[in-house]
Design a protein around this motif. Sequence first.
Motif, mmCIF file in Angstrom:
data_model
loop_
_atom_site.group_PDB
_atom_site.id
_atom_site.type_symbol
_atom_site.label_atom_id
_atom_site.label_comp_id
_atom_site.label_asym_id
_atom_site.label_seq_id
_atom_site.Cartn_x
_atom_site.Cartn_y
_atom_site.Cartn_z
ATOM 1 N N THR A 55 0.835 -1.200 0.000
ATOM 2 C CA THR A 55 0.000 0.000 0.000
ATOM 3 C C THR A 55 0.872 1.253 0.000
ATOM 4 O O THR A 55 1.984 1.243 0.516
ATOM 5 N N GLY A 101 -10.720 10.886 7.852
ATOM 6 C CA GLY A 101 -10.259 9.509 7.919
ATOM 7 C C GLY A 101 -11.130 8.610 8.774
ATOM 8 O O GLY A 101 -12.211 8.990 9.232
ATOM 9 N N CYS A 103 -9.667 6.306 11.298
ATOM 10 C CA CYS A 103 -9.087 5.885 12.582
ATOM 11 C C CYS A 103 -9.988 6.229 13.770
ATOM 12 O O CYS A 103 -10.096 5.420 14.699
ATOM 13 N N ILE A 135 -8.367 8.735 -1.015
ATOM 14 C CA ILE A 135 -8.290 7.421 -0.374
ATOM 15 C C ILE A 135 -9.577 6.653 -0.667
ATOM 16 O O ILE A 135 -10.671 7.142 -0.417
ATOM 17 N N SER A 137 -9.580 2.904 -0.093
ATOM 18 C CA SER A 137 -9.654 1.700 0.738
ATOM 19 C C SER A 137 -8.829 1.919 2.001
ATOM 20 O O SER A 137 -7.863 2.686 2.012
ATOM 21 N N TYR A 138 -9.239 1.205 3.056
ATOM 22 C CA TYR A 138 -8.643 1.412 4.375
ATOM 23 C C TYR A 138 -8.697 0.102 5.148
ATOM 24 O O TYR A 138 -9.668 -0.657 5.047
ATOM 25 N N GLY A 140 -7.585 -0.877 9.224
ATOM 26 C CA GLY A 140 -6.994 -0.381 10.463
ATOM 27 C C GLY A 140 -7.397 -1.197 11.663
ATOM 28 O O GLY A 140 -8.449 -1.851 11.670
ATOM 29 N N SER A 155 -2.773 1.540 10.643
ATOM 30 C CA SER A 155 -3.620 1.427 9.467
ATOM 31 C C SER A 155 -2.824 1.549 8.189
ATOM 32 O O SER A 155 -1.698 2.053 8.181
ATOM 33 N N ALA A 157 -3.732 2.413 3.822
ATOM 34 C CA ALA A 157 -4.757 2.951 2.931
ATOM 35 C C ALA A 157 -4.227 2.970 1.509
ATOM 36 O O ALA A 157 -3.019 3.012 1.277
#
Length: 193
Positions: A55, A101, A103, A135, A137-138, A140, A155, A157
């Motif tokens: 990533t 974001g 998180c 962004i 995709s993520y 975490g 995380s 991304a």
Amino acid sequence: MSHDPPRRPAGRLLLTPDDKEAPARTERLRRLGLGKRPEPALDAFAGRLAEHTATPYAMVNLPDEQGQFYAGLHLPPAAPPARPDGGTRPGVGRRLPRDHGFCPHVLARRKALVLEDVRDFPRFAGNAIVDEYGIHSYLGAPLIDSTGTALGTVSVADVTPRTWGRSGLETIKQAAGELVVRLERGTEGGLPL
């Protein structure tokens, strides 16, 4: 008094959860000597995690009462991709507001969050990180220490949708588990990463 959530100008809901643990987290991070400055060892950890997951972005987020703080950060070497309107995207820095974001959602849930394509989820699609940074995709997981305090998150991304699958989920959870042990075991001479 209205209890309706605030709305973005485009009409998308802003659903960043409250961070009731922020004062306790800030105090715990202070006692561990973390959260006030970038940590080269955490940058290296983020770099290894980005490489392992292939990533462009990897973060160790140790938020405080003012917002998110990336004590460990790996960014792509190239400039951020262009916006659909042809403009340029801002670069990601060490600090972001709480409403940028995903998180904060990981912290509130106290468990991992997998978003293969954030645009598939109305709750997340309108997040500023999608529009401003591209962004899509993520992945975490929370850093929950031996006292039960959620210190932050680990995380990764990407700017393209990703199929993380079970292996991605296990990878991010394992990375978080290993890192939180190392954070608690940290030494004055630096983190043993």
